[in-house]
Design a protein around this motif. Sequence first.
Motif, PDB file in Angstrom:
ATOM      1  N   GLU A  24       0.842  -1.210   0.000  1.00 16.98           N
ATOM      2  CA  GLU A  24       0.000   0.000   0.000  1.00 16.98           C
ATOM      3  C   GLU A  24       0.877   1.261   0.000  1.00 16.98           C
ATOM      4  OE1 GLU A  24      -3.256   0.406  -0.339  1.00 16.98           O
ATOM      5  OE2 GLU A  24      -3.721  -1.736  -0.395  1.00 16.98           O
ATOM      6  N   HIS A  25       2.025   1.190   0.684  1.00 21.98           N
ATOM      7  CA  HIS A  25       2.915   2.360   0.757  1.00 21.98           C
ATOM      8  C   HIS A  25       3.549   2.654  -0.603  1.00 21.98           C
ATOM      9  CE1 HIS A  25       6.778   4.373   2.304  1.00 21.98           C
ATOM     10  NE2 HIS A  25       5.804   5.234   2.455  1.00 21.98           N
ATOM     11  N   VAL A  26       3.942   1.605  -1.321  1.00 21.61           N
ATOM     12  CA  VAL A  26       4.645   1.808  -2.602  1.00 21.61           C
ATOM     13  C   VAL A  26       3.652   2.069  -3.738  1.00 21.61           C
ATOM     14  CG1 VAL A  26       6.173   0.720  -4.307  1.00 21.61           C
ATOM     15  CG2 VAL A  26       6.608   0.409  -1.866  1.00 21.61           C
ATOM     16  N   PHE A  27       2.553   1.313  -3.763  1.00 21.45           N
ATOM     17  CA  PHE A  27       1.658   1.369  -4.927  1.00 21.45           C
ATOM     18  C   PHE A  27       0.233   1.833  -4.619  1.00 21.45           C
ATOM     19  CE2 PHE A  27       4.714  -2.041  -6.079  1.00 21.45           C
ATOM     20  CZ  PHE A  27       5.209  -1.481  -7.255  1.00 21.45           C
ATOM     21  N   VAL A  41      -4.283   3.030   6.978  1.00 15.08           N
ATOM     22  CA  VAL A  41      -4.898   2.285   5.878  1.00 15.08           C
ATOM     23  C   VAL A  41      -5.545   1.033   6.464  1.00 15.08           C
ATOM     24  CG1 VAL A  41      -4.494   1.119   3.677  1.00 15.08           C
ATOM     25  CG2 VAL A  41      -3.129   3.127   4.283  1.00 15.08           C
ATOM     26  N   ILE A  42      -6.816   0.817   6.126  1.00 17.89           N
ATOM     27  CA  ILE A  42      -7.538  -0.355   6.633  1.00 17.89           C
ATOM     28  C   ILE A  42      -7.813  -1.292   5.461  1.00 17.89           C
ATOM     29  CG2 ILE A  42      -9.557  -1.180   7.906  1.00 17.89           C
ATOM     30  CD1 ILE A  42      -8.002   0.783   9.582  1.00 17.89           C
ATOM     31  N   ALA A  90      -7.840   0.436   2.012  1.00 18.25           N
ATOM     32  CA  ALA A  90      -6.716  -0.025   1.193  1.00 18.25           C
ATOM     33  C   ALA A  90      -7.104   0.007  -0.290  1.00 18.25           C
ATOM     34  CB  ALA A  90      -6.332  -1.441   1.600  1.00 18.25           C
ATOM     35  N   ARG A  91      -6.080   0.120  -1.160  1.00 15.20           N
ATOM     36  CA  ARG A  91      -6.335   0.085  -2.603  1.00 15.20           C
ATOM     37  C   ARG A  91      -6.495  -1.355  -3.090  1.00 15.20           C
ATOM     38  NH1 ARG A  91      -2.353   2.508  -7.417  1.00 15.20           N
ATOM     39  NH2 ARG A  91      -3.756   2.062  -9.162  1.00 15.20           N
ATOM     40  N   PHE A  92      -5.712  -2.253  -2.487  1.00 12.66           N
ATOM     41  CA  PHE A  92      -5.682  -3.625  -3.005  1.00 12.66           C
ATOM     42  C   PHE A  92      -6.553  -4.546  -2.162  1.00 12.66           C
ATOM     43  CE2 PHE A  92      -1.629  -1.644  -4.181  1.00 12.66           C
ATOM     44  CZ  PHE A  92      -1.850  -1.583  -5.545  1.00 12.66           C
ATOM     45  N   GLY A  93      -7.328  -5.372  -2.833  1.00 12.59           N
ATOM     46  CA  GLY A  93      -8.229  -6.296  -2.152  1.00 12.59           C
ATOM     47  C   GLY A  93      -7.665  -7.702  -2.140  1.00 12.59           C
ATOM     48  N   THR A  94      -8.214  -8.560  -2.994  1.00  9.10           N
ATOM     49  CA  THR A  94      -7.801  -9.969  -2.965  1.00  9.10           C
ATOM     50  C   THR A  94      -6.344 -10.149  -3.408  1.00  9.10           C
ATOM     51  OG1 THR A  94      -8.792 -10.183  -5.149  1.00  9.10           O
ATOM     52  CG2 THR A  94     -10.086 -10.962  -3.291  1.00  9.10           C
ATOM     53  N   ASP A  95      -5.783  -9.194  -4.164  1.00  6.67           N
ATOM     54  CA  ASP A  95      -4.392  -9.312  -4.607  1.00  6.67           C
ATOM     55  C   ASP A  95      -3.400  -8.691  -3.618  1.00  6.67           C
ATOM     56  OD1 ASP A  95      -5.204 -10.530  -6.925  1.00  6.67           O
ATOM     57  OD2 ASP A  95      -5.193  -8.683  -8.107  1.00  6.67           O
TER      58      ASP A  95
END
Length: 331
Positions: free
Chosen positions: A129-132, A272-273, A309-314
């Motif tokens: 999450e920090h990088v992308f 970020v959650i 968070a931006r990313f879910g299952t990935d």
Amino acid sequence: MPAREHTLAAVDVGGTKIAAALVAAALPAAGDERPAPPRLLRHAVTPTVVDSPEACLETIVDALAGVLEGGDAEAIGLGMPSRVDFAGGRVVESVHLPLADIPLRDLLQKRFGLPCVLDNDATAACIGEHVFGAGRGARDLLMLTLGTGIGGGIIAGGRVYRGHSGAAGELGHVVIDEEGPPCPGRCPNRGCLEVYASGRAMDAAALEAARARPDGAFGRALAAGKPVDGPLLTRLALEGDAEAGAALARIGAHLGVGLTSLVNIFNPELVVIGGAGAAGGELLLGPARAVLAARGLRPQRDEVRVVPARFGTDAGVVGAAALALTELLAG
Ligand SMILES: [Zn+2]
């Protein structure tokens, strides 16, 4: 100018399944606030085998070998559901996997002839999450991953904070009620945030609602033999069911009590959650923010943003890829 794209093998080792991916990713340029996410070139999910250390190791090797057939990777990153000795490249303790004290990093480096790095899975997700993702650009951030339990990651001053022996970041074990129920797993404490706001807590809230009101949506699902769990709680809440919405709001308020302590201590710019338990979005985060706004210290509570968070299952493989990229290929 964007950095060169790298090819990485990323593995998210879970207690029940292993997700492995061949990933193409470039370190985003400074100032790029919404960078292109890593691209999954090849992706495979296999069951985790926990019968013996050898069998468990073999499934990880097989998963890696499978994705590495898809192209020339430069490095391997792994997220582990365990306490990890980051410098030593091994699992120290795990309730899910029989891999304690096996020199996993060195074994995989030798087997595949590639540099390898492993870290706790929630820390890896935090790096992703920090990088992308949602944490891009923040120098001080916390991430909470609401899964079966609650994982945590800390970025302090732009760097991952791992603590004296790599065990830092157990943000789910901040106590919100010292007389509360025992914390599950290897934690000897009581009343930890994890007891009140994890996926397991959501499962329990759904079952409690089903038993309390057999004629409600949860009660009818139980009578019909359907799964009565956190995903049902979230789905019903998102569909507008008042009972489910109220239960999710209570869980969100507990999350807010935990966040209040964490925000008071760390003064982060961002929290970020993520994780499957965060699928209720604002129905969970809204009540959490309200508690934080009422109970937090100033200026911390006014400065922090609490975001999904931006990313879910990935998130697991994105985190493992970001870990390998930043630790092994940056610069
Ligand atoms: Zn605990």
